[in-house]
Design a protein around this motif. Structure first.
Motif, PDB file in Angstrom:
ATOM      1  N   LYS A   1       0.877  -1.347  -0.052  1.00  0.00           N
ATOM      2  CA  LYS A   1       0.087   0.125  -0.207  1.00  0.00           C
ATOM      3  C   LYS A   1       0.990   1.223  -0.310  1.00  0.00           C
ATOM      4  CE  LYS A   1      -3.882   2.049   2.379  1.00  0.00           C
ATOM      5  NZ  LYS A   1      -4.667   1.995   3.588  1.00  0.00           N
ATOM      6  N   ALA A   2       1.821   1.440   0.708  1.00  0.00           N
ATOM      7  CA  ALA A   2       2.873   2.526   0.863  1.00  0.00           C
ATOM      8  C   ALA A   2       3.503   2.660  -0.491  1.00  0.00           C
ATOM      9  CB  ALA A   2       3.985   2.177   1.843  1.00  0.00           C
ATOM     10  N   VAL A   3       3.879   1.488  -1.103  1.00  0.00           N
ATOM     11  CA  VAL A   3       4.438   1.610  -2.565  1.00  0.00           C
ATOM     12  C   VAL A   3       3.340   2.094  -3.469  1.00  0.00           C
ATOM     13  CG1 VAL A   3       5.285   0.385  -4.605  1.00  0.00           C
ATOM     14  CG2 VAL A   3       6.082  -0.239  -2.262  1.00  0.00           C
ATOM     15  N   GLU A   4       2.178   1.805  -3.565  1.00  0.00           N
ATOM     16  CA  GLU A   4       1.279   2.196  -4.217  1.00  0.00           C
ATOM     17  C   GLU A   4       0.861   3.909  -4.206  1.00  0.00           C
ATOM     18  OE1 GLU A   4      -2.397   0.117  -3.867  1.00  0.00           O
ATOM     19  OE2 GLU A   4      -1.587  -1.872  -4.878  1.00  0.00           O
ATOM     20  N   VAL A   5       1.106   4.423  -2.914  1.00  0.00           N
ATOM     21  CA  VAL A   5       0.870   5.444  -2.406  1.00  0.00           C
ATOM     22  C   VAL A   5       2.030   6.389  -3.104  1.00  0.00           C
ATOM     23  CG1 VAL A   5       0.978   7.387  -0.560  1.00  0.00           C
ATOM     24  CG2 VAL A   5      -0.684   5.467  -0.288  1.00  0.00           C
ATOM     25  N   ARG A   6       3.242   5.953  -2.921  1.00  0.00           N
ATOM     26  CA  ARG A   6       4.298   6.431  -3.248  1.00  0.00           C
ATOM     27  C   ARG A   6       4.260   6.587  -4.963  1.00  0.00           C
ATOM     28  NH1 ARG A   6       9.904   7.159  -1.948  1.00  0.00           N
ATOM     29  NH2 ARG A   6       9.237   6.356   0.211  1.00  0.00           N
ATOM     30  N   HIS A   7       3.852   5.871  -5.524  1.00  0.00           N
ATOM     31  CA  HIS A   7       3.625   5.764  -7.071  1.00  0.00           C
ATOM     32  C   HIS A   7       2.312   6.037  -7.777  1.00  0.00           C
ATOM     33  CE1 HIS A   7       7.422   2.932  -6.449  1.00  0.00           C
ATOM     34  NE2 HIS A   7       7.743   4.022  -7.153  1.00  0.00           N
ATOM     35  N   GLN A   8       1.315   6.524  -7.101  1.00  0.00           N
ATOM     36  CA  GLN A   8       0.182   6.825  -7.693  1.00  0.00           C
ATOM     37  C   GLN A   8       0.194   8.226  -8.348  1.00  0.00           C
ATOM     38  OE1 GLN A   8      -1.730   8.248  -3.373  1.00  0.00           O
ATOM     39  NE2 GLN A   8      -3.286   8.296  -4.851  1.00  0.00           N
ATOM     40  N   MET A   9      -0.672   8.173  -9.378  1.00  0.00           N
ATOM     41  CA  MET A   9      -0.735   9.498 -10.237  1.00  0.00           C
ATOM     42  C   MET A   9      -1.818  10.500  -9.685  1.00  0.00           C
ATOM     43  SD  MET A   9      -0.509   7.566 -14.043  1.00  0.00           S
ATOM     44  CE  MET A   9       0.220   9.367 -14.663  1.00  0.00           C
ATOM     45  N   ILE A  10      -1.336  11.728  -9.432  1.00  0.00           N
ATOM     46  CA  ILE A  10      -2.247  12.672  -8.852  1.00  0.00           C
ATOM     47  C   ILE A  10      -2.774  13.828  -9.852  1.00  0.00           C
ATOM     48  CG2 ILE A  10      -2.351  14.245  -7.075  1.00  0.00           C
ATOM     49  CD1 ILE A  10      -2.055  11.557  -6.097  1.00  0.00           C
ATOM     50  N   GLY A  11      -4.001  14.145  -9.971  1.00  0.00           N
ATOM     51  CA  GLY A  11      -4.280  15.111 -10.705  1.00  0.00           C
ATOM     52  C   GLY A  11      -5.685  14.888 -11.197  1.00  0.00           C
ATOM     53  N   GLU A  12      -6.415  15.710 -11.719  1.00  0.00           N
ATOM     54  CA  GLU A  12      -7.970  15.728 -12.321  1.00  0.00           C
ATOM     55  C   GLU A  12      -7.999  16.517 -13.590  1.00  0.00           C
ATOM     56  OE1 GLU A  12     -10.332  14.139 -11.527  1.00  0.00           O
ATOM     57  OE2 GLU A  12      -9.338  12.949  -9.599  1.00  0.00           O
ATOM     58  N   SER A  13      -6.724  16.801 -14.218  1.00  0.00           N
ATOM     59  CA  SER A  13      -6.756  17.698 -15.338  1.00  0.00           C
ATOM     60  C   SER A  13      -7.281  16.747 -16.613  1.00  0.00           C
ATOM     61  CB  SER A  13      -5.560  18.387 -15.681  1.00  0.00           C
ATOM     62  OG  SER A  13      -4.639  17.231 -15.722  1.00  0.00           O
ATOM     63  N   GLY A  14      -7.892  17.405 -17.620  1.00  0.00           N
ATOM     64  CA  GLY A  14      -8.004  16.867 -18.798  1.00  0.00           C
ATOM     65  C   GLY A  14      -7.067  16.228 -19.381  1.00  0.00           C
ATOM     66  N   ALA A  15      -5.624  16.465 -19.312  1.00  0.00           N
ATOM     67  CA  ALA A  15      -4.540  15.823 -20.037  1.00  0.00           C
ATOM     68  C   ALA A  15      -4.172  14.853 -19.311  1.00  0.00           C
ATOM     69  CB  ALA A  15      -3.223  17.090 -19.752  1.00  0.00           C
ATOM     70  N   LEU A  16      -4.391  14.739 -17.819  1.00  0.00           N
ATOM     71  CA  LEU A  16      -4.012  13.622 -17.159  1.00  0.00           C
ATOM     72  C   LEU A  16      -5.090  12.460 -17.064  1.00  0.00           C
ATOM     73  CD1 LEU A  16      -1.870  12.386 -15.117  1.00  0.00           C
ATOM     74  CD2 LEU A  16      -3.179  13.253 -13.084  1.00  0.00           C
ATOM     75  N   LYS A  17      -6.260  12.955 -17.392  1.00  0.00           N
ATOM     76  CA  LYS A  17      -7.442  12.079 -17.645  1.00  0.00           C
ATOM     77  C   LYS A  17      -7.227  11.331 -18.863  1.00  0.00           C
ATOM     78  CE  LYS A  17     -10.987  14.283 -14.632  1.00  0.00           C
ATOM     79  NZ  LYS A  17     -12.159  15.027 -14.702  1.00  0.00           N
ATOM     80  N   GLN A  18      -6.562  12.001 -20.006  1.00  0.00           N
ATOM     81  CA  GLN A  18      -6.351  11.390 -21.060  1.00  0.00           C
ATOM     82  C   GLN A  18      -5.383  10.328 -21.039  1.00  0.00           C
ATOM     83  OE1 GLN A  18      -5.404  14.319 -24.268  1.00  0.00           O
ATOM     84  NE2 GLN A  18      -7.454  15.077 -24.490  1.00  0.00           N
ATOM     85  N   VAL A  19      -4.335  10.388 -20.224  1.00  0.00           N
ATOM     86  CA  VAL A  19      -3.474   9.548 -19.909  1.00  0.00           C
ATOM     87  C   VAL A  19      -4.124   8.391 -19.159  1.00  0.00           C
ATOM     88  CG1 VAL A  19      -1.050   9.095 -18.768  1.00  0.00           C
ATOM     89  CG2 VAL A  19      -1.288  11.059 -20.021  1.00  0.00           C
ATOM     90  N   MET A  20      -4.839   8.492 -18.290  1.00  0.00           N
ATOM     91  CA  MET A  20      -5.441   7.482 -17.373  1.00  0.00           C
ATOM     92  C   MET A  20      -6.278   6.661 -18.081  1.00  0.00           C
ATOM     93  SD  MET A  20      -4.078   7.724 -14.651  1.00  0.00           S
ATOM     94  CE  MET A  20      -5.009   6.179 -13.832  1.00  0.00           C
ATOM     95  N   ALA A  21      -7.005   7.295 -19.276  1.00  0.00           N
ATOM     96  CA  ALA A  21      -7.915   6.611 -20.210  1.00  0.00           C
ATOM     97  C   ALA A  21      -7.061   5.719 -20.922  1.00  0.00           C
ATOM     98  CB  ALA A  21      -8.482   7.500 -20.998  1.00  0.00           C
ATOM     99  N   ALA A  22      -5.877   6.163 -21.509  1.00  0.00           N
ATOM    100  CA  ALA A  22      -4.921   5.257 -22.336  1.00  0.00           C
ATOM    101  C   ALA A  22      -4.427   4.086 -21.308  1.00  0.00           C
ATOM    102  CB  ALA A  22      -3.943   6.020 -22.670  1.00  0.00           C
ATOM    103  N   ILE A  23      -4.099   4.374 -20.076  1.00  0.00           N
ATOM    104  CA  ILE A  23      -3.544   3.281 -19.224  1.00  0.00           C
ATOM    105  C   ILE A  23      -4.621   2.232 -18.800  1.00  0.00           C
ATOM    106  CG2 ILE A  23      -2.961   2.829 -16.753  1.00  0.00           C
ATOM    107  CD1 ILE A  23      -1.453   5.659 -16.863  1.00  0.00           C
ATOM    108  N   GLY A  24      -5.948   2.699 -18.739  1.00  0.00           N
ATOM    109  CA  GLY A  24      -7.062   1.791 -18.853  1.00  0.00           C
ATOM    110  C   GLY A  24      -7.227   0.610 -19.851  1.00  0.00           C
ATOM    111  N   ARG A  25      -7.076   1.325 -21.050  1.00  0.00           N
ATOM    112  CA  ARG A  25      -7.183   0.449 -22.114  1.00  0.00           C
ATOM    113  C   ARG A  25      -5.858  -0.313 -22.430  1.00  0.00           C
ATOM    114  NH1 ARG A  25      -9.409   5.500 -24.235  1.00  0.00           N
ATOM    115  NH2 ARG A  25      -7.304   5.848 -24.896  1.00  0.00           N
ATOM    116  N   ALA A  26      -4.658   0.175 -22.106  1.00  0.00           N
ATOM    117  CA  ALA A  26      -3.436  -0.806 -22.442  1.00  0.00           C
ATOM    118  C   ALA A  26      -3.407  -1.728 -21.309  1.00  0.00           C
ATOM    119  CB  ALA A  26      -2.353   0.290 -22.521  1.00  0.00           C
TER     120      ALA A  26
END
Length: 465
Positions: A134-159
């Motif tokens: 859990k600590a590793v996940e917190v250290r490596h989680q992606m933070i933000g709600e911008s449209g640009a980051l949401k596009q990245v997260m959407a690509a991650i979800g598909r990949a």
């Protein structure tokens, strides 16, 4: 130190009394239940460190109770006990989640004592491993709600659910490793290893040995056999960071792994099959490296099955307040210092700053502020000179407001170069009627590279006033 609480669920009073004496003598707290229903009710109300559960009981069978216990608490360790145990019963119990199986009557208290100790230790290690994960996940989680980051997260979800290779591109410090780890964490290989290799940090004469391994005596200094990173990542994921820095020879071998699914250690003629998902990352424009003859085009197409472009921090300034607060909390815990607040003016200054080193620079700045700020609130005066300096923040905005017609005064050489490049691109786009393909041809750069520059500098025909 509090005593470990052990719940004994057994319909025989004599067994419960015997176990009470043994467990209390060993320093444990005993709680007894005569039926499965009674035991389940206790677990629902109270906390226990271990359950000793009889298999054959009237009413609810022990294996059924085991299933219910596992549903109620996946982390609660259970040891099955039975006077009518068979190998098949033991196997079934272990398959359903029991840690161990003991036969009644207990031939020696020593066997019971060791089994309980082992079960408690396994549970402790499992909890510790879960906490570390859990600590590793917190250290490596992606933070933000911008449209640009949401596009990245959407690509991650598909990949993520696929086995396809992924090429992550972006400037240094934007969080390419975070993207790679998020893909692995959400993939079908998440329980297997995530092996990271920084191709730029390993000397060229050692990179092949590092990736593919070597046999003893295969070269000077090879005193022991070494298993390569691809073998270590078998059934898991290998992350090739800064893949654009690999030599031509190494590129050819990586291509073979992708094509054939096999590696060959240095000094060995034997091939070894590996099942590895490859995620690569680079801060270089590989299309330009291909044009220069520095990168293999066939390897590029193998790697870029799913391309993901990570935007620089300056293109998503709305995420900066969230990132700052996240790292403030994180580094307060990490450095065991009292949590601090940040003034709106200081946060605004950080949001204006261009963060040439992206998230890595922001992260390091916040850590320094948490440790070095004397007061309870981080003010503008506490920020590094380069962050609070108006000239630093004004360069990009001035260039943008002039439409690129003149280069604004910049605080650093890098900013001057960025502003000059932006102005040059806007001028050429105007000359070519904002035709991207034609402009890319005129300035002799791949169209994909021009698109990245437009995104980097936030250039569009609409913003060209």
């Amino acid at each position: 130190m509090p005593k470990s609480r052990i719940l004994v669920i057994d319909d025989e009073a004599a067994i419960r009394d015997s176990l009470r004496m043994t467990l209390e003598y060993e320093g444990y707290e005993f709680v007894g239940a005569a039926t499965g229903q009674e035991g389940l009710a206790l677990v629902e109300r109270e906390n226990f460190d271990l359950v000793l559960l009889d298999v054959k009981m009237p009413g609810m069978d022990g294996l059924d109770v085991l299933g219910r216990l596992h549903t109620m608490s996946e982390t609660l360790p259970v040891v099955m006990i039975s006077a009518h145990g068979t190998p098949s019963t033991a196997v079934d119990a272990i398959r359903r989640g029991a840690l161990d199986f003991l036969e009644k009557p207990f031939e020696s208290t020593e066997r019971l004592r060791v089994t309980i100790q082992n079960a408690l230790e396994q549970a402790r290690l499992r909890d510790e491993n879960r906490s570390l994960k859990k600590a590793v996940e917190v250290r490596h989680q992606m933070i933000g709600e911008s449209g640009a980051l949401k596009q990245v997260m959407a690509a991650i979800g598909r990949a993520a659910p696929t086995n396809a290779t992924v090429l992550i591109q972006g400037e240094s410090g934007v969080g390419k490793e975070l993207v790679a780890r998020t893909i692995h964490r959400n993939s079908l290989r998440s329980r297997e290893r995530f092996v990271q290799v920084n191709c730029a940090a390993i000397p060229e004469d050692l990179i092949e040995s590092e990736l593919f391994g070597h046999e003893k005596g295969s070269f000077t200094g090879a005193t022991e056999k070494q298993v390569g990173k691809f073998e270590q990542a078998d059934r898991g994921t290998i992350f090739l960071d800064e893949v654009g820095d690999m030599s031509a020879k190494t590129q050819a071998k990586v291509l073979r792994v992708l094509q054939e699914g096999e590696v060959e250690r240095l000094g060995s003629a034997r091939t070894i099959k590996v099942d590895v998902r490859v995620i690569a990352a680079t801060n270089k424009t590989l299309e330009e490296e291909i044009a220069k003859g520095h990168f293999r085009e066939d390897l590029y197409f193998r790697l870029a099955v799913i391309p993901i472009s990570v935007p620089p921090l300056r293109s998503r300034p709305e995420d900066i307040p969230t990132l700052v607060r996240h790292y403030m909390e994180f580094f307060s815990r990490e450095n065991n210092v009292k949590s601090k607040k940040i003034s709106p003016a200081a946060l605004e200054a950080m949001q204006r700053y261009r963060w040439k080193g992206n998230i890595r620079e922001l992260r390091n700045t916040v850590e320094r502020l948490i440790i070095m700020t004397a007061g309870d609130t981080i003010e503008v005066a506490d920020l590094p000179d380069v962050v609070r300096s108006p000239s630093t923040a004004g360069g990009a905005a001035a260039a943008k407001s002039t439409g690129g017609s003149e280069v604004a005064k910049a605080g650093t050489l890098r900013e001057f170069k960025d502003d000059a490049e932006r102005a040059y691109l806007v001028t050429k786009l105007r000359e070519n009627g904002w035709n991207i393909s034609k402009t890319a041809e005129v300035i002799d750069t791949p169209r994909s590279n021009l698109y990245k520059k437009l995104e980097q500098y936030q250039i569009s025909q609409e913003t060209d006033g």
